[in-house]
Design an enzyme around this catalytic site. Structure first.
Site, PDB file in Angstrom:
ATOM      1  N   ASN A   4       0.877  -1.183   0.000  1.00 34.95           N
ATOM      2  CA  ASN A   4       0.000   0.000   0.000  1.00 34.95           C
ATOM      3  C   ASN A   4       0.908   1.225   0.000  1.00 34.95           C
ATOM      4  OD1 ASN A   4      -1.835   2.024   0.387  1.00 34.95           O
ATOM      5  ND2 ASN A   4      -2.324   1.476   2.508  1.00 34.95           N
ATOM      6  N   TRP A   5       0.997   1.840  -1.167  1.00 36.23           N
ATOM      7  CA  TRP A   5       1.912   2.996  -1.279  1.00 36.23           C
ATOM      8  C   TRP A   5       1.344   4.265  -0.649  1.00 36.23           C
ATOM      9  CZ3 TRP A   5       3.534   2.742  -7.194  1.00 36.23           C
ATOM     10  CH2 TRP A   5       4.387   1.656  -7.381  1.00 36.23           C
ATOM     11  N   LYS A   6       0.068   4.239  -0.328  1.00 36.18           N
ATOM     12  CA  LYS A   6      -0.602   5.440   0.203  1.00 36.18           C
ATOM     13  C   LYS A   6      -0.380   6.624  -0.767  1.00 36.18           C
ATOM     14  CE  LYS A   6       0.051   3.532   4.736  1.00 36.18           C
ATOM     15  NZ  LYS A   6      -0.129   3.698   6.165  1.00 36.18           N
ATOM     16  N   HIS A  90      -9.734   1.355   4.444  1.00 35.95           N
ATOM     17  CA  HIS A  90      -8.464   1.501   5.171  1.00 35.95           C
ATOM     18  C   HIS A  90      -8.692   2.438   6.353  1.00 35.95           C
ATOM     19  CE1 HIS A  90      -4.371   2.667   6.135  1.00 35.95           C
ATOM     20  NE2 HIS A  90      -3.991   1.557   5.521  1.00 35.95           N
ATOM     21  N   GLU A  92      -7.084   4.806   7.464  1.00 39.41           N
ATOM     22  CA  GLU A  92      -6.866   6.232   7.179  1.00 39.41           C
ATOM     23  C   GLU A  92      -8.089   6.840   6.498  1.00 39.41           C
ATOM     24  OE1 GLU A  92      -3.040   5.730   5.293  1.00 39.41           O
ATOM     25  OE2 GLU A  92      -2.236   5.155   7.235  1.00 39.41           O
ATOM     26  N   GLU A 164      -6.057  -4.841  10.450  1.00 43.82           N
ATOM     27  CA  GLU A 164      -5.020  -3.839  10.642  1.00 43.82           C
ATOM     28  C   GLU A 164      -5.299  -3.045  11.920  1.00 43.82           C
ATOM     29  OE1 GLU A 164      -2.877  -2.837   6.777  1.00 43.82           O
ATOM     30  OE2 GLU A 164      -4.564  -1.480   6.928  1.00 43.82           O
ATOM     31  N   GLY A 170       1.953   2.232  10.715  1.00 48.09           N
ATOM     32  CA  GLY A 170       2.925   3.323  10.570  1.00 48.09           C
ATOM     33  C   GLY A 170       3.588   3.732  11.867  1.00 48.09           C
ATOM     34  N   SER A 210       2.925  -2.259  10.506  1.00 46.38           N
ATOM     35  CA  SER A 210       4.369  -2.264  10.774  1.00 46.38           C
ATOM     36  C   SER A 210       5.046  -3.595  10.442  1.00 46.38           C
ATOM     37  CB  SER A 210       4.650  -1.854  12.225  1.00 46.38           C
ATOM     38  OG  SER A 210       4.196  -0.526  12.455  1.00 46.38           O
ATOM     39  N   GLY A 231       2.501  -1.006   4.430  1.00 49.98           N
ATOM     40  CA  GLY A 231       2.649   0.388   4.054  1.00 49.98           C
ATOM     41  C   GLY A 231       4.122   0.761   3.924  1.00 49.98           C
ATOM     42  N   GLY A 232       4.686   1.269   5.009  1.00 51.06           N
ATOM     43  CA  GLY A 232       6.046   1.816   4.984  1.00 51.06           C
ATOM     44  C   GLY A 232       7.084   0.910   4.339  1.00 51.06           C
TER      45      GLY A 232
HETATM   46  C1  PEP Z   1      -1.100   0.146   5.960  1.00 53.92           C
HETATM   47  O1  PEP Z   1      -1.122   1.335   5.683  1.00 53.92           O
HETATM   48  O2  PEP Z   1      -1.989  -0.595   5.525  1.00 53.92           O
HETATM   49  C2  PEP Z   1      -0.009  -0.334   6.805  1.00 53.92           C
HETATM   50  C3  PEP Z   1      -0.094  -1.542   7.289  1.00 53.92           C
HETATM   51  O3  PEP Z   1       1.041   0.528   7.015  1.00 53.92           O
HETATM   52  P1  PEP Z   1       2.444   0.189   7.752  1.00 53.92           P
HETATM   53  O4  PEP Z   1       2.946  -1.114   7.185  1.00 53.92           O
HETATM   54  O5  PEP Z   1       3.323   1.339   7.437  1.00 53.92           O
HETATM   55  O6  PEP Z   1       2.135   0.053   9.224  1.00 53.92           O
END
Ligand code: PEP
Length: 252
Positions: A4-6, A90, A92, A164, A170, A210, A231-232
């Site tokens: 997930n590049w956001k 999501h 966010e 999640e 994040g 994470s 994500g990250g």
């Molecule tokens: C996400 O945004 O779906 C996510 C899991 O982010 P991260 O891996 O950065 O926690």
């Protein structure tokens, strides 16, 4: 394994990423790989992955096909640029943009009927976990999806869930493998009750929050965890390739 590049990457950066990723994951055919990119990058990376086993998806969409919905993008538009999947709900979107369980359910239903694979995100915030209300929150989010979606019409391959925990997204604070298994096991159990045992066995449920190369192995090793939404650690091709190959080592 889903990236997930956001709200990151220009088209040129997205193309460089895909060009760097593909050779590094060419031996990981056992792992289904998806990239959830900004709308603006979808066309370019869908073209680049046409002959590669990589699913390209969007991070959101609106559940009407067309009309006076300024700023929104519909399922036919996503399919038109080569997307085959979409993240729905999501945290966010839920927390920053006020998406409700009802909107998530409508989007999930639309994605399924349009032939887009929805990755439906659910998860509790820190205060809810600390108060022992994780399952009250997550269970309600899962149930809400089936208030709109006719489960009798679909198989377990029509959608994917992602657990999640919001406090782990994040933050670097990853859920313990046991906590991930606990929540995902409960989601699978509920799907068994709501839809049926066959569906619950077949449906894929990801963990997100994470994920990194050094924790992917123990999370993926949990009985009910089928993969990760990242994500990250998905923002660099080399790092995401490590996760795909880490998942491969677990499924082998
Ligand atoms: C996400 O945004 O779906 C996510 C899991 O982010 P991260 O891996 O950065 O926690």
């Amino acid at each position: 394994m889903a990236a997930n590049w956001k709200m990151n990457k220009l088209v040129r950066e997205a193309e460089d990423y895909v060009a760097r990723l593909l050779p590094q994951i060419s031996d990981a055919r056992e792992v289904d790989v998806a990239i959830f990119a900004p709308f603006t990058c979808l066309h370019a990376i869908a073209r680049m992955t046409q002959d590669a086993p990589v699913l390209v998806g969007a991070q959101d969409f609106y559940y009407e096909d067309f009309g006076a919905f300024t700023g929104e993008v519909s399922a036919p538009m996503l399919k038109d640029v080569g997307a085959g999947a979409v993240i729905v709900g999501h945290s966010e979107r839920r927390e920053i943009f006020g998406e409700t369980n009802e909107m998530v359910a409508r989007k999930t239903t639309k994605a399924v009927s349009a032939g887009l694979l929805p990755i439906v995100c659910v998860g509790e915030i820190k205060e809810e976990r600390d108060a022992g209300r994780m399952w009250e929150k997550v269970g309600a989010q899962v149930r809400a999806v089936f208030e709109y979606l006719d489960a009798g019409e679909i198989g377990g391959d029509a959608l994917v869930f992602a657990y999640e925990p919001v406090w782990a997204i994040g933050t670097g604070e990853v859920a313990s493998p046991e906590d991930a298994q606990d929540a995902i096991g409960k989601i699978r159990g509920l799907l068994g009750d709501l839809v049926g045992e066959g569906f619950a066995e077949e449906v894929r449920i990801l963990y997100g929050g994470s994920i990194k190369a050094d924790n992917i192995g123990e999370i993926m090793a949990q009985k009910d965890v089928d993969g990760g939404l990242v994500g990250g650690a998905s923002l660099e091709a080399d790092s995401f390739a490590k996760l795909v190959n880490g998942a491969k080592a677990v499924v082998e």
